[in-house]
Design an enzyme around this catalytic site. Sequence first.
Site, PDB file in Angstrom:
ATOM      1  N   GLU A   1       1.954  -0.568  -5.036  1.00 60.71           N
ATOM      2  CA  GLU A   1       0.739   0.711  -5.350  1.00 60.71           C
ATOM      3  C   GLU A   1       1.710   1.744  -5.476  1.00 60.71           C
ATOM      4  O   GLU A   1       1.621   2.499  -4.600  1.00 60.71           O
ATOM      5  CB  GLU A   1      -0.264   0.608  -4.210  1.00 60.71           C
ATOM      6  CG  GLU A   1      -1.512   1.666  -4.648  1.00 60.71           C
ATOM      7  CD  GLU A   1      -2.221   2.472  -3.592  1.00 60.71           C
ATOM      8  OE1 GLU A   1      -3.350   2.626  -3.837  1.00 60.71           O
ATOM      9  OE2 GLU A   1      -1.793   2.515  -2.413  1.00 60.71           O
TER      10      GLU A   1
ATOM     11  N   ASP B   1       0.769  -1.358   0.039  1.00 58.55           N
ATOM     12  CA  ASP B   1      -0.144   0.101   0.033  1.00 58.55           C
ATOM     13  C   ASP B   1       0.804   1.385   0.011  1.00 58.55           C
ATOM     14  O   ASP B   1       1.879   1.489   0.780  1.00 58.55           O
ATOM     15  CB  ASP B   1      -1.001  -0.165   1.206  1.00 58.55           C
ATOM     16  CG  ASP B   1      -1.886   0.921   1.264  1.00 58.55           C
ATOM     17  OD1 ASP B   1      -2.716   1.009   0.403  1.00 58.55           O
ATOM     18  OD2 ASP B   1      -2.145   1.957   2.035  1.00 58.55           O
TER      19      ASP B   1
HETATM   20  C1  NOJ Z   1      -4.621   2.653  -0.764  1.00 58.29           C
HETATM   21  C2  NOJ Z   1      -5.648   1.732  -0.533  1.00 58.29           C
HETATM   22  O1  NOJ Z   1      -6.125   1.204  -1.957  1.00 58.29           O
HETATM   23  C3  NOJ Z   1      -6.791   2.406   0.048  1.00 58.29           C
HETATM   24  O2  NOJ Z   1      -8.126   1.902  -0.041  1.00 58.29           O
HETATM   25  C4  NOJ Z   1      -6.306   3.171   1.061  1.00 58.29           C
HETATM   26  O3  NOJ Z   1      -7.555   4.129   1.736  1.00 58.29           O
HETATM   27  C5  NOJ Z   1      -5.063   3.810   1.167  1.00 58.29           C
HETATM   28  N1  NOJ Z   1      -4.384   3.400   0.349  1.00 58.29           N
HETATM   29  C6  NOJ Z   1      -4.517   4.279   2.386  1.00 58.29           C
HETATM   30  O4  NOJ Z   1      -4.176   3.118   3.086  1.00 58.29           O
END
Ligand code: NOJ
Length: 522
Positions: free
Chosen positions: A259, A200
Amino acid sequence: MADAEWWRSAVVYEIYVRSFADADGDGLGDLPGIRSRLPYLKELGVDAVWLTPFYPSPGADHGYDVADYVDVDPRFGTLADFDALIADAHGLGLRVVIDIVPNHTSSEHPWFRNALSDPEHPDRRRYVFAPGRAVGPPNNWPSTWGGPAWTLDEGSGEYYLHLFAPEQPDLDWHHDAVRADFEQILRFWLDRGVDGFRIDVAHGLYKDERLRDEVEPFPVAAFSFDWRAAIDQPEVHGVYRDWRGIADAYEGERVLVGEVTFSDPARVAPYVRPGELDLAFNFTLLFEPWDAERIRGAVDRSRSALAEVGATPTWVLENHDVTRLPTRYGGGREGARRARAAALLLLALPGCVFLYAGQELGLEEVELPDELRQDPIFFRTRGARKGRDGCRVPVPWTREAPGFGFTTGSPWLPMPAEWAGACVEAQREDGDSSLELHRAALTLRRRSNALRRGSFEWLESAPGSLVFARRAGAETVVCAVNVGAEPLALPGGEFLLASESVIGKQLPAGSAAWVVSRDRPE
Ligand code: NOJ
């Protein structure tokens, strides 16, 4: 399960844990529920599943606020349930990738509680605390979801940093203990047999150590991280080189997927250089409309930026953070039709594909009344942004409202009555359904070397259409997508599959088809 570099051509199915299948009737999905549905995923034909966070969490951001990185939230099951899920998945030949959230913890994590309880506590150094300026926070950084990225710790008079909600304090990765602890966390799950991690906010871990102001005015951008100078710091790459070493020390091919939320693939590419992450999400298609030239541009930009570093492209049309695809493409019959065509485009592109649970059913975004919304984005922007609840409504399995086979209780978000027609049970009985189209495409993709590992080449085609060939050995599969052109002649070869019935060998606008040909031996 020994496929070398399996992730280079895999189809990974994202499961939003609280919305997939509920085994205990509390209205929230859970690990035993997922386990019971693994045969469905096997039959659908995906290679791996990615589980969103299932760790103990107060749920301020539905799991992306982790209070304990090495356990399972009792609402979702137990570690024994997790082990059983891994064992069953592996038994079926499915890999399991789990989410790891290293940018921030929950404000309920013992580290943060210690940090607040005593400014001298060693755990305080794990977070970014700083004194305010004459008026207000240490600098002008905004939270991604509205308001300042700083909250006052009244006990000490200092502020703490949170790029997201105040319940998600950012860790300070300059502190060695943070780095060391996450290595242990990775090992804990690798030892339990996970096939990899989805990381993440992978570009965000390190912030500008000097906490300099960002340049104002802040743009309103689809990719909210593009403009921030304070993140994407060079130190983060050292972390991923270390993680690569950890993952590689385990047998099998454990994958690291980042990500990395930039709109320019050239800014994503450094994260997938040799020796760092295997894959990074490519979100470019999420932000392109149903427009042939825009889609072609996104595909080309992505492929060329990643080719520079020898990395594999990934393709994403949906996830738990964005509006469902048929709705983005106009909704109703037209949106549904375009989404079906896009499925054939997606599953023919070279690289790794991510599918979000319910995408195979062609589910639309659900309009929810404001009083039922749960996403912190809705609350932090005082309703200016509706947030992501509409794409997180649980998956319908059977026709019976209100739980539609997802739960015997009351689903955590209400499921629309018309989903009786969109559920898995109904779509299984309809050979023309979105589910059957996805299943057929996945079967063909699995069987075809050209579709999985073949070369890629655009073929000349009419404006408003996209036609490309994937070639491996003697086999060539051509994918033709009529985005918005006059009826398009089907390419020559043996017909494999189309998103609509093809009449007279012409593909109407909003449809796509696959055709195969095989070179004859000389
Ligand atoms: C990306 C995640 O996909 C999302 O759902 C989340 O709210 C944020 N990162 C913060 O962790």
